[in-house]
Each structure stands twice: as C-alpha cells, then as structure tokens.
Design a protein around this motif. Structure first.
Motif, short mmCIF file in Angstrom:
data_model
loop_
_atom_site.label_atom_id
_atom_site.label_comp_id
_atom_site.label_asym_id
_atom_site.label_seq_id
_atom_site.Cartn_x
_atom_site.Cartn_y
_atom_site.Cartn_z
N THR A 6 69.10 76.39 30.49
CA THR A 6 67.84 76.23 29.76
C THR A 6 68.10 75.78 28.33
N ARG A 7 69.04 76.42 27.67
CA ARG A 7 69.35 76.04 26.29
C ARG A 7 69.89 74.62 26.23
N HIS A 44 67.08 72.19 26.63
CA HIS A 44 66.28 72.15 25.41
C HIS A 44 66.98 71.34 24.32
N ALA A 81 66.10 77.81 37.06
CA ALA A 81 66.23 78.23 35.66
C ALA A 81 64.85 78.47 35.04
N ILE A 132 62.70 77.60 32.85
CA ILE A 132 62.40 76.55 31.87
C ILE A 132 60.91 76.52 31.53
N ARG A 191 56.11 78.23 36.82
CA ARG A 191 57.48 78.18 37.32
C ARG A 191 57.59 77.60 38.74
N GLN A 239 58.38 73.85 39.19
CA GLN A 239 59.68 73.24 38.88
C GLN A 239 60.30 72.58 40.10
#
Length: 311
Positions: free
Chosen positions: A91-92, A95, A224, A226, A232, A235
């Motif tokens: 996720t990070r 991003h 994930a 996100i 969700r 996704q």
C-alpha cells in the motif's frame, strides 16, 4: 459537452476518501498543489495529461497494468521485487508511486524537479544481478524507457478504455507531453507517440518472460487495504480491468489470458470511470493545481470539442 457534478454529501465524502487514498494518502509527505500561486508545472493545464491524470479510478487501473508489464522484463522485475517494499508494504509503495505521478504532472515545477532529482539519487543505489546472471541498474536508460513506456501506456489506455475514448491524435499528444519529464528521469528514448510506443513494445518482446512474481503482485493488489473499506470489494474488479488493458500477446506470454473482466463487469467499470471523471473533488491534486494556476475548479471536468477551449 459533459458537465461536472456534485453528489449528495455521504457519497461525495466517500469518493473524496477514495481520491485521497489513491492520489495523496496521509502516510506520505504532504504536497500543496495549490501553491505557490501561478507557478507552472512540467506540463501545461491545457494538456491531455492534466485531463487523464485527474481520474483516480483510471489511475489505479492504469498503474496496475503498467506494473504487470514492467514485471515482465526480468531486469526491471528483479529491481522492483528486491529493492522496493511491494511485498512487505504494497500500500505504501503504491501510494509513493501515485504521489510521484501526481507531482510530475500537477506539482509546481520546482517541486517536481526536486522530487525527480531525489528519485534519481535513490536509483543510483539500485543495482544487482538477475537469477539468470544479467546485471541491471535502475538508472539504465533502456530500463527507464521501458518503465516510462509502460506507465504512459497504462494510464492513457485506462482512461481511453474505461473513462472516455480518445482520438489517435489525442493519444499521440499525451505521449509527446510526457517526453520532457521522462528525460528528466533519465529515459532518453521514451515514446513520443503511439507508433513509437508500439515499436518499443515489440522491440522489447523478445526480452519479456513469464514469472510467478506477476501472480504474486496481482494477489497483493486484490487484497491490500488500498481503497476505503466500503469499496474494498471493488479492488478485484479494478485489478481484473488492469489485466484486460495489457496487450493480448503480453497476456498470453505471462499466462494471464482469462484473468480479466467478465461480461457485465467491464461496463460497470466504465460507468464508474465516467462518473469519476465528472466529480470535482477538492482533495484531487488536479483541482488544487487548477486553483494554483488561477483556473476554475471544474476547468478539467468540462469536456469540449477542443481541449483547452472554454465554452
């Protein structure tokens, strides 16, 4: 002409959260796209890029499609999988990648150039050897050309397929607009037209390989956290939509044939993409950048016969 819309507060708030999650998440350094007033970006407000990148849904789909194609190239795949946080913190990582795209397109020029310089310095330290014994370096122009080409393809093709059909000249304009920024990243041969993109895809075809890492990546993107919790379940659809964007011959090579959308799902994604393209959201860097350039908040949301011409 297509006019922008504002939804009832609960739904508008939820979609603002989606845009914030995809375009400017809270766990990343905050970028103020609305300042300094009047400072230009690397790309002009009347560009195709400013219109394409404003849509968070097609950005998500296009970003996933781009990574699928990046992972097909063994040197790029090894660099991504061994030197980034995709496996441990996808996720990070997503991003970070999304924020970099937003800054490149909408950020004040000085901010964008400083960010690109930092990324180049990070890439200087990314090097190694693939499982087959090939050496790679993240700042190798050939690898950067592939990354820039697949990213450009993913984003514009997602918009063209799931939001609004673009003419061949509009798509060529989009690719040409991305060349100056690509060169700043070190991609000296990034495609400047759809024909150049096709030529690069086929020139690279002999290097592409199937890998279980592609399937691992897709599993991560399906599960994930996100999107906000209420959305969700969507996704899975967005990831399948991304698979469908990958050229058929690349899908076959990677073993992805049949992993795309089913029947009604493609139309559902298109309806959602078209809706997202009409929503003016204050959390969207595109809207903030328009304010920085003293343009109306809905400047990018009113479709006209000629891009950039006010009604």
């Amino acid at each position: 002409m297509t006019t922008p819309i504002v939804l009832p507060w609960p739904l508008q708030s939820l979609l603002e959260a989606v845009a914030r999650a995809v375009l400017q998440p809270g766990d990343q350094p905050h970028i103020d796209f609305s300042r300094p007033t009047g400072e230009t970006a690397l790309v002009s407000p009347d560009s195709m890029s400013w219109r394409v990148f404003k849509n968070p849904l097609s950005l998500f789909i296009g970003g996933v499609a781009a990574v699928i194609m990046e992972l097909a190239e063994p040197r790029v795949r090894t660099g991504i999988w061994e030197h980034t946080s995709f496996r441990m913190d996808p996720t990070r990582r997503l991003h970070s990648t999304g924020l970099a795209a937003m800054v490149t397109v909408y950020g004040p020029r000085a901010t964008a150039e400083a960010m690109i310089t930092r990324i180049r310095r990070i890439h200087d330290r990314v090097a190694g050897v693939t499982s087959s014994g090939e050496t790679y370096h993240a700042n190798d122009p050939d690898l950067l050309n592939w990354v820039q080409a697949t990213a450009g393809y993913g984003f514009v093709q997602a918009y063209h397929t799931y939001v609004r059909q673009l003419s061949a000249s509009e798509r060529d304009r989009y690719y040409a607009e991305g060349v100056p920024a690509a060169r700043l990243f070190g991609a000296t041969g990034a495609p400047g037209s759809e024909a150049e993109l096709e030529a690069l895809l086929h020139a690279t075809a002999g290097r592409l390989q199937r890998s279980t890492i592609v399937f691992e990546f897709l599993a991560i993107m399906r599960s994930a956290p996100i999107l906000p919790l209420p959305l969700r379940p969507a996704q899975r659809l967005l990831v399948a939509a991304a698979v469908d964007l990958v050229p058929d011959w690349v899908q076959a090579l990677l073993g992805l044939t049949g992993h795309g959308l089913r029947g009604w799902e493609a139309e559902a994604v298109r309806q959602a993409g078209a809706l997202a393209d009409r929503l003016v959201m204050e959390t969207n860097p595109a809207v903030q950048a328009c304010r920085r350039m003293r343009l109306p908040a809905d400047y990018l949301y009113v479709h006209r016969n000629a891009v950039g011409a006010r009604p």
